[in-house]
Design an enzyme around this catalytic site. Structure first.
Site, PDB file in Angstrom:
ATOM      1  N   TYR A  66       0.602  -1.521   0.018  1.00 33.21           N
ATOM      2  CA  TYR A  66       0.533   0.197   0.538  1.00 33.21           C
ATOM      3  C   TYR A  66       1.135   1.319   0.225  1.00 33.21           C
ATOM      4  O   TYR A  66       1.956   1.504   1.012  1.00 33.21           O
ATOM      5  CB  TYR A  66      -0.575   0.159   1.289  1.00 33.21           C
ATOM      6  N   PHE A  77      -1.999  -7.074   1.743  1.00 37.26           N
ATOM      7  CA  PHE A  77      -3.256  -6.582   2.188  1.00 37.26           C
ATOM      8  C   PHE A  77      -3.555  -6.971   3.533  1.00 37.26           C
ATOM      9  O   PHE A  77      -4.362  -5.556   3.781  1.00 37.26           O
ATOM     10  CB  PHE A  77      -4.803  -7.554   1.650  1.00 37.26           C
ATOM     11  N   HIS A 186      -9.023 -10.308  -8.816  1.00 33.69           N
ATOM     12  CA  HIS A 186      -7.952  -9.831  -7.623  1.00 33.69           C
ATOM     13  C   HIS A 186      -9.948  -8.996  -6.991  1.00 33.69           C
ATOM     14  O   HIS A 186     -10.634  -8.832  -7.112  1.00 33.69           O
ATOM     15  CB  HIS A 186      -7.547  -8.468  -8.037  1.00 33.69           C
TER      16      HIS A 186
END
Length: 224
Positions: A66, A77, A186
């Site tokens: 991220y 994640f 995804h």
């Protein structure tokens, strides 16, 4: 970058001496010195630190960390406990609720999964702040491919969860006769409705582990 230790260090030792890794190490060092880079340097290898090689039962492959402030901490994640849950993880939680009945928690901190043997590995391990994929092609892919080959060579039951095309591009490195390979679109809002929802990866993983005499994963992330 803090060194990788234990069985991972031994398995990946050859990589640390290759020219590409020396160049990668220098590039990443310069990037941290001149730009805001995520995750923090001490967190780059958390996937390996939290899930030792001999404890890996499940592999979830992500793309790159991220790139928002305070989000990335070295597990794909996952975000730190006090950070807003990103859209892809919101969808992962929705599928988990539908698949196993787990409640949707108030945080996105997935260390609990990693500590149970779920290796949560991005294929690229660093990123410039607010610039997605900015460290693609600097050498991380070669390093994480080596880690995937180490995993693929393990002669024991293991589940590989491949969400989206970049993760699925690693399928050729895996042996479906040795390990369970689960593929789906995804979980991002752009693609989750194309087959991620309803793919039931969590129950399929646990059924496979149980069938091979292994403890299933407790997927419930608790509220904090």
């Amino acid at each position: 970058m803090p060194p990788i230790s234990g069985a991972w260090a031994k398995a990946l030792e050859g990589e640390f001496h290759k020219p590409y890794y020396k160049k990668l190490f220098e590039t990443v060092g310069k990037e941290y010195a001149t730009h805001q880079i995520f995750p923090a340097g001490d967190d780059i290898f958390n996937a390996f630190h939290f899930t030792p090689l001999d404890q890996v039962k499940v592999v979830i492959l992500g793309q790159d960390p991220y790139h928002g402030d305070g989000q990335a901490h070295g597990l794909c994640f996952s975000v730190k406990p006090d950070v807003e849950i990103p859209p892809s993880l919101v969808n992962i939680y929705k599928e988990l609720e539908d698949d196993l009945g787990c409640y949707i928690p108030n945080n996105g901190y997935l260390e609990k999964w990693a500590r149970q043997g779920v290796l949560m590995l991005n294929t690229v391990l660093t990123v410039r702040a607010h610039q997605a994929n900015s460290h693609r092609g600097i050498g991380w892919e070669e390093f994480t491919d080596a880690a995937i080959r180490v995993l693929a060579a393990q002669d024991r039951p293991m589940v590989f969860i491949l969400w989206g095309k970049p993760a699925q591009s690693k399928k050729s490195m895996l042996d479906p006769d040795k390990h369970l390979i689960l593929e789906a679109p995804h979980p991002s809002p752009l693609s989750a409705y194309r087959g991620f929802f309803g793919s039931k990866p969590f129950s399929k993983t646990n059924a496979y582990l149980t069938a091979h005499g292994l403890e299933p994963i407790d997927w419930q992330i608790e509220n904090r």
